[in-house]
Design a protein around this motif. Structure first.
Motif, PDB file in Angstrom:
ATOM      1  N   GLY A   1       0.808  -1.217   0.000  1.00 23.82           N
ATOM      2  CA  GLY A   1       0.000   0.000   0.000  1.00 23.82           C
ATOM      3  C   GLY A   1       0.840   1.265   0.000  1.00 23.82           C
ATOM      4  O   GLY A   1       0.558   2.217  -0.738  1.00 23.82           O
ATOM      5  N   VAL A   2       1.883   1.283   0.811  1.00 21.66           N
ATOM      6  CA  VAL A   2       2.747   2.466   0.897  1.00 21.66           C
ATOM      7  C   VAL A   2       3.482   2.701  -0.422  1.00 21.66           C
ATOM      8  O   VAL A   2       3.537   3.834  -0.924  1.00 21.66           O
ATOM      9  N   ILE A   3       4.047   1.645  -0.997  1.00 20.89           N
ATOM     10  CA  ILE A   3       4.776   1.797  -2.260  1.00 20.89           C
ATOM     11  C   ILE A   3       3.828   2.210  -3.384  1.00 20.89           C
ATOM     12  O   ILE A   3       4.141   3.103  -4.173  1.00 20.89           O
ATOM     13  N   ALA A   4       2.664   1.582  -3.461  1.00 20.13           N
ATOM     14  CA  ALA A   4       1.684   1.939  -4.504  1.00 20.13           C
ATOM     15  C   ALA A   4       1.261   3.397  -4.360  1.00 20.13           C
ATOM     16  O   ALA A   4       1.182   4.133  -5.354  1.00 20.13           O
ATOM     17  N   ALA A   5       0.999   3.842  -3.133  1.00 21.10           N
ATOM     18  CA  ALA A   5       0.609   5.238  -2.904  1.00 21.10           C
ATOM     19  C   ALA A   5       1.732   6.194  -3.293  1.00 21.10           C
ATOM     20  O   ALA A   5       1.478   7.261  -3.867  1.00 21.10           O
ATOM     21  N   ALA A   6       2.975   5.811  -2.990  1.00 15.49           N
ATOM     22  CA  ALA A   6       4.122   6.654  -3.359  1.00 15.49           C
ATOM     23  C   ALA A   6       4.246   6.769  -4.877  1.00 15.49           C
ATOM     24  O   ALA A   6       4.528   7.849  -5.402  1.00 15.49           O
ATOM     25  N   VAL A   7       4.022   5.664  -5.587  1.00 17.57           N
ATOM     26  CA  VAL A   7       4.081   5.698  -7.053  1.00 17.57           C
ATOM     27  C   VAL A   7       3.015   6.640  -7.595  1.00 17.57           C
ATOM     28  O   VAL A   7       3.294   7.477  -8.464  1.00 17.57           O
ATOM     29  N   VAL A   8       1.787   6.539  -7.080  1.00 19.50           N
ATOM     30  CA  VAL A   8       0.710   7.411  -7.534  1.00 19.50           C
ATOM     31  C   VAL A   8       1.067   8.872  -7.252  1.00 19.50           C
ATOM     32  O   VAL A   8       0.886   9.736  -8.120  1.00 19.50           O
ATOM     33  N   ALA A   9       1.584   9.155  -6.059  1.00 21.61           N
ATOM     34  CA  ALA A   9       1.924  10.537  -5.696  1.00 21.61           C
ATOM     35  C   ALA A   9       3.015  11.105  -6.605  1.00 21.61           C
ATOM     36  O   ALA A   9       2.870  12.212  -7.148  1.00 21.61           O
ATOM     37  N   VAL A  10       4.099  10.355  -6.791  1.00 19.69           N
ATOM     38  CA  VAL A  10       5.192  10.832  -7.649  1.00 19.69           C
ATOM     39  C   VAL A  10       4.697  11.000  -9.080  1.00 19.69           C
ATOM     40  O   VAL A  10       5.013  11.988  -9.759  1.00 19.69           O
ATOM     41  N   ASP A  11       3.901  10.046  -9.549  1.00 13.77           N
ATOM     42  CA  ASP A  11       3.364  10.115 -10.903  1.00 13.77           C
ATOM     43  C   ASP A  11       2.513  11.370 -11.091  1.00 13.77           C
ATOM     44  O   ASP A  11       2.680  12.102 -12.067  1.00 13.77           O
ATOM     45  N   GLN A  12       1.610  11.629 -10.161  1.00 11.58           N
ATOM     46  CA  GLN A  12       0.721  12.783 -10.301  1.00 11.58           C
ATOM     47  C   GLN A  12       1.464  14.112 -10.183  1.00 11.58           C
ATOM     48  O   GLN A  12       1.169  15.056 -10.917  1.00 11.58           O
ATOM     49  N   VAL A  13       2.440  14.180  -9.294  1.00  3.63           N
ATOM     50  CA  VAL A  13       3.230  15.412  -9.159  1.00  3.63           C
ATOM     51  C   VAL A  13       4.018  15.676 -10.440  1.00  3.63           C
ATOM     52  O   VAL A  13       4.025  16.807 -10.951  1.00  3.63           O
ATOM     53  N   THR A  14       4.663  14.650 -10.981  1.00  2.69           N
ATOM     54  CA  THR A  14       5.459  14.859 -12.198  1.00  2.69           C
ATOM     55  C   THR A  14       4.575  15.205 -13.391  1.00  2.69           C
ATOM     56  O   THR A  14       4.957  16.019 -14.239  1.00  2.69           O
ATOM     57  N   LYS A  15       3.391  14.623 -13.478  1.00  2.00           N
ATOM     58  CA  LYS A  15       2.470  14.957 -14.569  1.00  2.00           C
ATOM     59  C   LYS A  15       1.981  16.401 -14.446  1.00  2.00           C
ATOM     60  O   LYS A  15       1.876  17.118 -15.447  1.00  2.00           O
ATOM     61  N   SER A  16       1.694  16.840 -13.222  1.00  2.00           N
ATOM     62  CA  SER A  16       1.275  18.229 -13.008  1.00  2.00           C
ATOM     63  C   SER A  16       2.393  19.194 -13.390  1.00  2.00           C
ATOM     64  O   SER A  16       2.142  20.226 -14.022  1.00  2.00           O
ATOM     65  N   LEU A  17       3.628  18.854 -13.007  1.00  6.37           N
ATOM     66  CA  LEU A  17       4.772  19.697 -13.378  1.00  6.37           C
ATOM     67  C   LEU A  17       4.953  19.738 -14.895  1.00  6.37           C
ATOM     68  O   LEU A  17       5.239  20.795 -15.466  1.00  6.37           O
ATOM     69  N   ALA A  18       4.773  18.599 -15.543  1.00  5.70           N
ATOM     70  CA  ALA A  18       4.904  18.554 -17.002  1.00  5.70           C
ATOM     71  C   ALA A  18       3.850  19.429 -17.660  1.00  5.70           C
ATOM     72  O   ALA A  18       4.157  20.197 -18.581  1.00  5.70           O
ATOM     73  N   GLU A  19       2.611  19.339 -17.182  1.00  8.30           N
ATOM     74  CA  GLU A  19       1.555  20.169 -17.768  1.00  8.30           C
ATOM     75  C   GLU A  19       1.806  21.656 -17.533  1.00  8.30           C
ATOM     76  O   GLU A  19       1.502  22.481 -18.382  1.00  8.30           O
TER      77      GLU A  19
END
Length: 191
Positions: free
Chosen positions: A31-49
């Motif tokens: 759960g912790v690793i999956a949540a971390a992946v989602v968080a990093v993914d969403q932050v990097t996508k927001s930065l890219a946009e």
């Protein structure tokens, strides 16, 4: 006088391994690793946009570019034009991974738990894009790792895609290693 034989419950090595102190925390680790992946993914996508413009790749180093794209299909842009079907498949996949992850976590080794977590986090990260970002069901991709001149030699991807690939490879390696260990143990038993 007859001696009474002490009776102890038979505990299989699998159940002993599943109840080992370190194994009980595997669902939380997943759960912790999956949540971390989602968080990093969403932050990097927001930065890219926020910092990249579509169709204007930025050179980083070597053949690595950052190039904002929107993928309405599945992996490697397959299935474009059938976004509702892709979204349905992703929802089924995430639910299946949650079910499989919960069951497998009871006996999972660290590599298996890591593989499940990466797959789950990557699939959930892309599902969040499809459902909550306002890109018509498209996923934000921005990592262009093999661009030479104006030619892309590898599809543009994101952190979630990378997590899915690494998670799948980790599971394949973990299970093939486990199978090999089982075959080696069988051979040793026969000898």
């Amino acid at each position: 006088m007859r001696r009474v034989q002490e009776r102890r419950p038979v505990v299989s090595p699998l159940s002993r391994e599943a109840n080992a102190p370190g194994r009980r925390g595997r669902p939380a680790l997943i759960g912790v690793i999956a949540a971390a992946v989602v968080a990093v993914d969403q932050v990097t996508k927001s930065l890219a946009e926020r910092h990249l413009a579509a169709g204007q790749p930025r050179h980083v180093v070597g053949s690595l570019y950052l190039d904002l794209t929107f993928n309405s299909g599945a992996a490697f842009s397959l299935g474009r034009g059938v976004t509702p079907v892709v979204e349905t498949i992703v929802v089924v996949l995430v639910v299946g991974l949650l079910f499989f992850g919960r069951r497998a976590a009871r006996t999972a080794t660290i590599p298996v738990a890591l593989g499940i977590a990466l797959l789950l986090g990557g699939a959930a990260g892309n599902l969040v894009d499809r459902v909550f970002r306002h890109n018509g069901g498209a996923v934000v991709d921005f990592i262009d790792i093999l661009r030479i001149g104006h030619r892309d030699l590898w599809p543009v991807f994101n952190v979630a895609d990378a997590a899915i690939v690494v998670g799948a490879l980790t599971l394949v390696l973990a299970y093939s290693r486990k199978d090999q260990a089982g075959r080696d143990e069988e051979r040793a038993d026969r000898a």
